[in-house]
Design a protein around this motif. Structure first.
Motif, PDB file in Angstrom:
ATOM      1  N   ALA A  35      -0.244   6.705  36.166  1.00  0.00           N
ATOM      2  CA  ALA A  35       0.909   7.357  36.792  1.00  0.00           C
ATOM      3  C   ALA A  35       2.136   6.454  36.752  1.00  0.00           C
ATOM      4  O   ALA A  35       3.243   6.889  36.397  1.00  0.00           O
ATOM      5  N   VAL A  36       1.946   5.187  37.104  1.00  0.00           N
ATOM      6  CA  VAL A  36       3.058   4.229  37.068  1.00  0.00           C
ATOM      7  C   VAL A  36       3.558   4.052  35.631  1.00  0.00           C
ATOM      8  O   VAL A  36       4.773   3.990  35.386  1.00  0.00           O
ATOM      9  N   SER A  37       2.641   3.985  34.686  1.00  0.00           N
ATOM     10  CA  SER A  37       3.029   3.837  33.281  1.00  0.00           C
ATOM     11  C   SER A  37       3.900   4.998  32.832  1.00  0.00           C
ATOM     12  O   SER A  37       4.910   4.813  32.145  1.00  0.00           O
ATOM     13  N   HIS A  38       3.516   6.209  33.208  1.00  0.00           N
ATOM     14  CA  HIS A  38       4.284   7.389  32.819  1.00  0.00           C
ATOM     15  C   HIS A  38       5.667   7.386  33.458  1.00  0.00           C
ATOM     16  O   HIS A  38       6.672   7.740  32.813  1.00  0.00           O
ATOM     17  N   ILE A  39       5.751   6.979  34.701  1.00  0.00           N
ATOM     18  CA  ILE A  39       7.048   6.903  35.386  1.00  0.00           C
ATOM     19  C   ILE A  39       7.958   5.899  34.693  1.00  0.00           C
ATOM     20  O   ILE A  39       9.143   6.180  34.430  1.00  0.00           O
ATOM     21  N   PHE A  40       7.427   4.723  34.378  1.00  0.00           N
ATOM     22  CA  PHE A  40       8.240   3.689  33.747  1.00  0.00           C
ATOM     23  C   PHE A  40       8.699   4.120  32.357  1.00  0.00           C
ATOM     24  O   PHE A  40       9.835   3.858  31.957  1.00  0.00           O
ATOM     25  N   SER A  41       7.813   4.764  31.607  1.00  0.00           N
ATOM     26  CA  SER A  41       8.153   5.141  30.236  1.00  0.00           C
ATOM     27  C   SER A  41       9.053   6.368  30.177  1.00  0.00           C
ATOM     28  O   SER A  41       9.998   6.425  29.385  1.00  0.00           O
ATOM     29  N   GLU A  42       8.787   7.357  31.016  1.00  0.00           N
ATOM     30  CA  GLU A  42       9.511   8.628  30.950  1.00  0.00           C
ATOM     31  C   GLU A  42      10.785   8.600  31.791  1.00  0.00           C
ATOM     32  O   GLU A  42      11.862   8.945  31.300  1.00  0.00           O
ATOM     33  N   VAL A  43      10.664   8.200  33.043  1.00  0.00           N
ATOM     34  CA  VAL A  43      11.811   8.242  33.953  1.00  0.00           C
ATOM     35  C   VAL A  43      12.776   7.091  33.704  1.00  0.00           C
ATOM     36  O   VAL A  43      13.994   7.287  33.609  1.00  0.00           O
ATOM     37  N   PHE A  44      12.226   5.864  33.574  1.00  0.00           N
ATOM     38  CA  PHE A  44      13.076   4.696  33.400  1.00  0.00           C
ATOM     39  C   PHE A  44      13.281   4.310  31.937  1.00  0.00           C
ATOM     40  O   PHE A  44      13.988   3.344  31.634  1.00  0.00           O
ATOM     41  N   GLU A  45      12.641   5.061  31.035  1.00  0.00           N
ATOM     42  CA  GLU A  45      12.812   4.882  29.588  1.00  0.00           C
ATOM     43  C   GLU A  45      12.512   3.450  29.137  1.00  0.00           C
ATOM     44  O   GLU A  45      13.197   2.882  28.296  1.00  0.00           O
ATOM     45  N   LYS A  46      11.449   2.886  29.684  1.00  0.00           N
ATOM     46  CA  LYS A  46      10.975   1.573  29.276  1.00  0.00           C
ATOM     47  C   LYS A  46       9.867   1.736  28.239  1.00  0.00           C
ATOM     48  O   LYS A  46       9.132   2.727  28.246  1.00  0.00           O
ATOM     49  N   LYS A  47       9.762   0.769  27.356  1.00  0.00           N
ATOM     50  CA  LYS A  47       8.684   0.788  26.370  1.00  0.00           C
ATOM     51  C   LYS A  47       7.446   0.164  27.008  1.00  0.00           C
ATOM     52  O   LYS A  47       7.448  -1.011  27.389  1.00  0.00           O
ATOM     53  N   VAL A  48       6.382   0.951  27.118  1.00  0.00           N
ATOM     54  CA  VAL A  48       5.215   0.568  27.919  1.00  0.00           C
ATOM     55  C   VAL A  48       3.958   0.533  27.059  1.00  0.00           C
ATOM     56  O   VAL A  48       3.724   1.422  26.233  1.00  0.00           O
ATOM     57  N   LEU A  49       3.159  -0.499  27.288  1.00  0.00           N
ATOM     58  CA  LEU A  49       1.852  -0.627  26.641  1.00  0.00           C
ATOM     59  C   LEU A  49       0.771  -0.641  27.717  1.00  0.00           C
ATOM     60  O   LEU A  49       0.865  -1.394  28.681  1.00  0.00           O
ATOM     61  N   ASN A  50      -0.236   0.188  27.550  1.00  0.00           N
ATOM     62  CA  ASN A  50      -1.418   0.159  28.413  1.00  0.00           C
ATOM     63  C   ASN A  50      -2.544  -0.569  27.696  1.00  0.00           C
ATOM     64  O   ASN A  50      -2.747  -0.366  26.492  1.00  0.00           O
ATOM     65  N   VAL A  51      -3.280  -1.402  28.424  1.00  0.00           N
ATOM     66  CA  VAL A  51      -4.469  -2.067  27.885  1.00  0.00           C
ATOM     67  C   VAL A  51      -5.659  -1.643  28.733  1.00  0.00           C
ATOM     68  O   VAL A  51      -5.670  -1.873  29.950  1.00  0.00           O
ATOM     69  N   ASP A  52      -6.632  -1.018  28.110  1.00  0.00           N
ATOM     70  CA  ASP A  52      -7.822  -0.543  28.818  1.00  0.00           C
ATOM     71  C   ASP A  52      -8.897  -1.623  28.745  1.00  0.00           C
ATOM     72  O   ASP A  52      -9.568  -1.795  27.741  1.00  0.00           O
ATOM     73  N   ILE A  68      -1.140   2.602  23.801  1.00  0.00           N
ATOM     74  CA  ILE A  68      -2.370   2.111  24.432  1.00  0.00           C
ATOM     75  C   ILE A  68      -3.190   1.273  23.463  1.00  0.00           C
ATOM     76  O   ILE A  68      -3.236   1.559  22.263  1.00  0.00           O
ATOM     77  N   ILE A  69      -3.807   0.230  24.003  1.00  0.00           N
ATOM     78  CA  ILE A  69      -4.891  -0.470  23.326  1.00  0.00           C
ATOM     79  C   ILE A  69      -6.163  -0.002  24.005  1.00  0.00           C
ATOM     80  O   ILE A  69      -6.406  -0.312  25.171  1.00  0.00           O
ATOM     81  N   PRO A  70      -6.987   0.803  23.328  1.00  0.00           N
ATOM     82  CA  PRO A  70      -8.135   1.445  23.982  1.00  0.00           C
ATOM     83  C   PRO A  70      -9.356   0.537  24.082  1.00  0.00           C
ATOM     84  O   PRO A  70      -9.420  -0.544  23.474  1.00  0.00           O
ATOM     85  N   SER A  71     -10.320   0.995  24.834  1.00  0.00           N
ATOM     86  CA  SER A  71     -11.621   0.326  24.914  1.00  0.00           C
ATOM     87  C   SER A  71     -12.703   1.324  24.545  1.00  0.00           C
ATOM     88  O   SER A  71     -12.439   2.511  24.365  1.00  0.00           O
ATOM     89  N   TYR A  72     -13.921   0.810  24.452  1.00  0.00           N
ATOM     90  CA  TYR A  72     -15.078   1.651  24.149  1.00  0.00           C
ATOM     91  C   TYR A  72     -16.262   1.089  24.920  1.00  0.00           C
ATOM     92  O   TYR A  72     -16.222  -0.046  25.424  1.00  0.00           O
ATOM     93  N   LEU A  73     -17.336   1.859  25.015  1.00  0.00           N
ATOM     94  CA  LEU A  73     -18.503   1.457  25.813  1.00  0.00           C
ATOM     95  C   LEU A  73     -19.059   0.096  25.421  1.00  0.00           C
ATOM     96  O   LEU A  73     -19.589  -0.632  26.259  1.00  0.00           O
ATOM     97  N   THR A  74     -18.951  -0.257  24.138  1.00  0.00           N
ATOM     98  CA  THR A  74     -19.502  -1.535  23.685  1.00  0.00           C
ATOM     99  C   THR A  74     -18.761  -2.735  24.266  1.00  0.00           C
ATOM    100  O   THR A  74     -19.221  -3.870  24.139  1.00  0.00           O
ATOM    101  N   LEU A  75     -17.614  -2.508  24.904  1.00  0.00           N
ATOM    102  CA  LEU A  75     -16.893  -3.599  25.556  1.00  0.00           C
ATOM    103  C   LEU A  75     -17.760  -4.272  26.616  1.00  0.00           C
ATOM    104  O   LEU A  75     -17.591  -5.457  26.914  1.00  0.00           O
ATOM    105  N   SER A  76     -18.704  -3.526  27.186  1.00  0.00           N
ATOM    106  CA  SER A  76     -19.551  -4.064  28.256  1.00  0.00           C
ATOM    107  C   SER A  76     -20.405  -5.239  27.793  1.00  0.00           C
ATOM    108  O   SER A  76     -20.819  -6.069  28.604  1.00  0.00           O
ATOM    109  N   GLU A  77     -20.694  -5.335  26.506  1.00  0.00           N
ATOM    110  CA  GLU A  77     -21.523  -6.430  26.016  1.00  0.00           C
ATOM    111  C   GLU A  77     -20.713  -7.620  25.514  1.00  0.00           C
ATOM    112  O   GLU A  77     -21.270  -8.652  25.158  1.00  0.00           O
TER     113      GLU A  77
END
Length: 239
Positions: A21-38, A100-109
């Protein structure tokens, strides 16, 4: 690029919901370039943005024998391979200015594999990767998994500030204490890390348990307790 992590080692407290939610606000409302890392092996943030990994069929035997790797170009690759080009792991979302930099289930190992590699420091791997693109984004928000782990140590070491969301139950407040202790430990070698604050989610002012949690947090955390609260949707809508 300012790096902000959301962490509580108690699950279900609203980390992913708050961060996205915060990421969307920063990117859409404040027009900032945002990266999410999962950084959560459950990959809820990744799934929210429609990233489900590699399509196609593969057998369990192929996976066990490592003849095929189900997903490539995720945060896991960045942690394991210092030479990996981080830009290969960045995916555009359907939202303006939001990647976004995504993750996957194998991250657990990955944690066990990191612990087994003593050739280079384990806790600075994400930080080293993010520094390569520090001039390309305004903000980076990290969604941490519900644990006190080397994965989350990497997240904290890469972050400038960490926020702790918490529900109003006592187990969630145990999670607050665990994260604060972890933050203090990381500050020993990353002194610039700041505890931004703690806030309550799924707060229902009509319930005694929520009122007690708010008072408890206010007394213990002083100025680090963020007074605003996140209400359940039904309550916010007056239902």
């Amino acid at each position: 690029m300012k790096v902000i992590a959301f962490l509580n080692n108690k699950g279900g407290v609203g980390k992913t919901a708050t961060m996205t939610a915060v990421s969307h606000i920063f990117s859409e409302v404040f027009e900032k370039k945002v990266l999410n890392v999962d950084m959560d092996p459950q990959g809820n943030t990744s799934q929210l943005y429609g990233y489900s990994g590699m399509e196609g069929s593969y057998s369990l035997q192929e996976l066990i024998e490592e003849k095929i790797y189900p997903v490539s170009d995720t945060v896991e690759d960045l942690l394991l391979d210092s030479e990996k080009d981080i830009r290969e792991c960045i995916y555009e979302t359907d939202y303006k200015n939001l990647s976004i930099i995504p993750s996957y289930l194998t991250l657990s190992e990955v944690e066990n594999r990191l612990l087994g590699d003593v050739t280079r420091p384990q806790q600075f791997r994400l930080k080293a990767q993010l520094e390569k693109i520090s001039k390309e984004y305004d903000f980076c928000f990290i969604d941490c998994g519900p644990s006190v782990s080397l994965l989350n140590v990497n997240a904290l070491t890469a972050a400038d500030v960490v926020y702790i969301p918490s529900r109003c139950d006592k187990d969630s407040r145990v999670g607050i204490a665990n994260v604060i202790r972890l933050v203090k430990a990381v500050q020993g070698y990353h002194p610039k890390l700041e505890l931004g604050g703690v806030f309550l989610t799924q707060y229902d002012y009509r319930k005694k348990i929520c009122q007690e949690a708010k008072e408890d947090c206010r007394n213990a955390l002083k100025e680090k307790f963020i007074q605003c609260v996140v209400k359940p949707l039904a309550l916010a809508m007056g239902i």
